[in-house]
Scaffold this motif. Structure first.
Motif, PDB file in Angstrom:
ATOM      1  N   UNK A  26      67.299  33.065  29.550  1.00  0.00           N
ATOM      2  CA  UNK A  26      67.738  32.820  30.921  1.00  0.00           C
ATOM      3  C   UNK A  26      69.236  32.554  31.001  1.00  0.00           C
ATOM      4  N   UNK A  27      69.868  33.111  32.010  1.00  0.00           N
ATOM      5  CA  UNK A  27      71.218  32.672  32.331  1.00  0.00           C
ATOM      6  C   UNK A  27      72.363  33.418  31.692  1.00  0.00           C
ATOM      7  N   UNK A  28      72.058  34.386  30.819  1.00  0.00           N
ATOM      8  CA  UNK A  28      73.158  35.163  30.232  1.00  0.00           C
ATOM      9  C   UNK A  28      73.516  36.300  31.174  1.00  0.00           C
ATOM     10  N   UNK A  29      74.810  36.545  31.349  1.00  0.00           N
ATOM     11  CA  UNK A  29      75.271  37.645  32.187  1.00  0.00           C
ATOM     12  C   UNK A  29      76.075  38.639  31.377  1.00  0.00           C
ATOM     13  N   UNK A  30      76.652  39.579  32.090  1.00  0.00           N
ATOM     14  CA  UNK A  30      77.353  40.698  31.470  1.00  0.00           C
ATOM     15  C   UNK A  30      78.443  40.271  30.482  1.00  0.00           C
ATOM     16  N   UNK A  43      69.818  46.534  23.015  1.00  0.00           N
ATOM     17  CA  UNK A  43      69.979  45.100  22.811  1.00  0.00           C
ATOM     18  C   UNK A  43      70.699  44.466  24.010  1.00  0.00           C
ATOM     19  N   UNK A  44      71.689  45.180  24.546  1.00  0.00           N
ATOM     20  CA  UNK A  44      72.406  44.695  25.732  1.00  0.00           C
ATOM     21  C   UNK A  44      71.434  44.464  26.886  1.00  0.00           C
ATOM     22  N   UNK A  45      70.605  45.471  27.171  1.00  0.00           N
ATOM     23  CA  UNK A  45      69.655  45.361  28.287  1.00  0.00           C
ATOM     24  C   UNK A  45      68.668  44.228  28.045  1.00  0.00           C
ATOM     25  N   UNK A  46      68.238  44.054  26.793  1.00  0.00           N
ATOM     26  CA  UNK A  46      67.270  42.992  26.488  1.00  0.00           C
ATOM     27  C   UNK A  46      67.872  41.612  26.764  1.00  0.00           C
ATOM     28  N   UNK A  47      69.139  41.425  26.389  1.00  0.00           N
ATOM     29  CA  UNK A  47      69.770  40.113  26.582  1.00  0.00           C
ATOM     30  C   UNK A  47      70.086  39.840  28.054  1.00  0.00           C
ATOM     31  N   UNK A  48      70.275  40.912  28.832  1.00  0.00           N
ATOM     32  CA  UNK A  48      70.526  40.758  30.271  1.00  0.00           C
ATOM     33  C   UNK A  48      69.223  40.450  31.017  1.00  0.00           C
ATOM     34  N   UNK A 103      77.032  38.246  27.256  1.00  0.00           N
ATOM     35  CA  UNK A 103      76.257  39.132  26.381  1.00  0.00           C
ATOM     36  C   UNK A 103      77.214  39.964  25.528  1.00  0.00           C
ATOM     37  N   UNK A 104      78.233  40.528  26.165  1.00  0.00           N
ATOM     38  CA  UNK A 104      79.216  41.320  25.421  1.00  0.00           C
ATOM     39  C   UNK A 104      79.907  40.477  24.345  1.00  0.00           C
ATOM     40  N   UNK A 105      80.291  39.275  24.718  1.00  0.00           N
ATOM     41  CA  UNK A 105      80.985  38.387  23.787  1.00  0.00           C
ATOM     42  C   UNK A 105      80.099  38.000  22.603  1.00  0.00           C
ATOM     43  N   UNK A 106      78.853  37.634  22.889  1.00  0.00           N
ATOM     44  CA  UNK A 106      77.945  37.183  21.823  1.00  0.00           C
ATOM     45  C   UNK A 106      77.626  38.323  20.856  1.00  0.00           C
ATOM     46  N   UNK A 107      77.451  39.527  21.386  1.00  0.00           N
ATOM     47  CA  UNK A 107      77.153  40.656  20.504  1.00  0.00           C
ATOM     48  C   UNK A 107      78.328  40.944  19.581  1.00  0.00           C
ATOM     49  N   UNK A 108      79.544  40.735  20.077  1.00  0.00           N
ATOM     50  CA  UNK A 108      80.718  40.942  19.244  1.00  0.00           C
ATOM     51  C   UNK A 108      80.780  39.896  18.138  1.00  0.00           C
ATOM     52  N   UNK A 109      80.560  38.647  18.492  1.00  0.00           N
ATOM     53  CA  UNK A 109      80.579  37.568  17.487  1.00  0.00           C
ATOM     54  C   UNK A 109      79.507  37.823  16.425  1.00  0.00           C
ATOM     55  N   UNK A 110      78.348  38.310  16.852  1.00  0.00           N
ATOM     56  CA  UNK A 110      77.246  38.550  15.914  1.00  0.00           C
ATOM     57  C   UNK A 110      77.434  39.843  15.127  1.00  0.00           C
ATOM     58  N   UNK A 111      78.392  40.685  15.535  1.00  0.00           N
ATOM     59  CA  UNK A 111      78.602  41.962  14.848  1.00  0.00           C
ATOM     60  C   UNK A 111      77.473  42.954  15.082  1.00  0.00           C
ATOM     61  N   UNK A 112      76.870  42.877  16.276  1.00  0.00           N
ATOM     62  CA  UNK A 112      75.750  43.774  16.595  1.00  0.00           C
ATOM     63  C   UNK A 112      76.135  44.701  17.742  1.00  0.00           C
ATOM     64  N   UNK A 113      75.770  45.970  17.622  1.00  0.00           N
ATOM     65  CA  UNK A 113      76.094  46.929  18.667  1.00  0.00           C
ATOM     66  C   UNK A 113      75.201  46.723  19.885  1.00  0.00           C
ATOM     67  N   UNK A 114      75.803  46.774  21.086  1.00  0.00           N
ATOM     68  CA  UNK A 114      74.999  46.651  22.308  1.00  0.00           C
ATOM     69  C   UNK A 114      74.030  47.824  22.479  1.00  0.00           C
ATOM     70  N   UNK A 115      74.299  48.923  21.755  1.00  0.00           N
ATOM     71  CA  UNK A 115      73.486  50.134  21.915  1.00  0.00           C
ATOM     72  C   UNK A 115      72.266  50.150  21.005  1.00  0.00           C
ATOM     73  N   UNK A 116      72.227  49.268  20.047  1.00  0.00           N
ATOM     74  CA  UNK A 116      71.125  49.172  19.090  1.00  0.00           C
ATOM     75  C   UNK A 116      69.812  48.837  19.841  1.00  0.00           C
ATOM     76  N   UNK A 117      68.699  49.296  19.315  1.00  0.00           N
ATOM     77  CA  UNK A 117      67.421  48.994  19.967  1.00  0.00           C
ATOM     78  C   UNK A 117      67.077  47.510  19.807  1.00  0.00           C
TER      79      UNK A 117
END
Ligand SMILES: [Zn+2]
Length: 254
Positions: free
Chosen positions: A153-157, A142-147, A160-174
């Motif tokens: 467009x326009x999301x960076x490292x 999911x991290x790679x997809x959002x990057x 992406x980390x911050x949004x995944x935390x707010x959403x409660x989703x693991x960056x490692x998830x497919x």
């Protein structure tokens, strides 16, 4: 810059991350700036020559307006745009990851930097359905997809980390887990889109400090600290993912 003419350009190096385009100074001098816009992380100045000046700040670049052009004496002041208003716009970039290019008339849509960009994250085009469509069947994280700027467009490292935390989703998830097999958005896609918009709007509204370091992040650069979410007992972890650091809470991000 808008409505001013560029009277002179003081170019102090041959390159930033890439060389400046051919005849950069000559193509800019005498041109009026009609409009300034942004697409993804690119700043775009439409010129009277019908060319477009494309600028990217990279990691450490900044633009500032000075009333006295002679004041642009910092060793990292690489480009000075002198304007007909008497002011100057100075591009400063200590690490030189910035980019400047001049796009000829009619080539804006096909320029390699702009032609394959996904929707703007704060626009109505970016919704759960669009995100699910882009992530359908994607076997990357999911991290790679959002990057991936083709997804959004326009999301960076950091964001992406911050949004995944707010959403409660693991960056490692497919990434594919955001969509059903037919490409319809699952609940997680709705949550993630809302989180991305919230995180970006807050960051823009806050505008605290001049550097990333001054900004209060939830997970970014907070490894080994306690997760800030109420009722969560997790500790923020840092791990390398796609050559960049990812920060996340392994307890509340699933
Ligand atoms: Zn947590």
């Amino acid at each position: 810059m808008v409505r001013a003419r560029i009277t002179a350009v003081d170019l102090r190096r041959p390159d930033l991350r890439k060389p400046f385009p051919r005849h950069f100074v000559k193509r800019l001098e005498g041109q009026a700036v009609f409009a300034l816009t942004r697409r993804a992380k690119y700043l775009l100045a439409s010129l009277s020559s019908e060319e477009t000046l494309l600028m990217h700040l990279g990691m450490s670049g900044s633009l500032r307006v000075v009333s006295d052009p002679a004041a642009a004496r910092d060793p990292h002041d690489h480009v000075v745009f002198h304007l007909s208003s008497g002011k100057a716009v100075v591009f400063n970039d200590p690490r030189r990851f910035g980019v400047m290019d001049l796009i000829p008339a009619g080539r804006l849509q096909t320029h390699p930097a702009l032609s394959r960009l996904g929707p703007e994250p704060l626009s109505g085009d970016f919704d759960a359905a669009a995100l699910a469509r882009a992530c359908r069947g994607k076997k990357t994280s999911l991290k790679a997809a959002l990057m991936d700027q083709r997804v959004v467009a326009g999301l960076g490292n950091i964001y992406v980390s911050e949004a995944l935390h707010v959403a409660g989703l693991s960056p490692l998830r497919l990434a594919s887990t955001l969509a059903t097999p037919t490409g319809a958005p699952r609940e997680a896609a709705h949550r993630l889109v809302a989180a991305i918009k919230t995180v970006l709007r807050k960051a823009i509204a806050r505008q605290l400090g001049r550097t990333y370091r001054d900004r209060p992040f939830l997970v970014y650069d907070r490894q080994r600290q306690a997760c800030g979410k109420k009722t969560c007992t997790g500790t923020i972890r840092r791990r390398a993912q796609g050559g960049r650091s990812t920060f996340y809470c392994p307890v509340c991000q699933r």
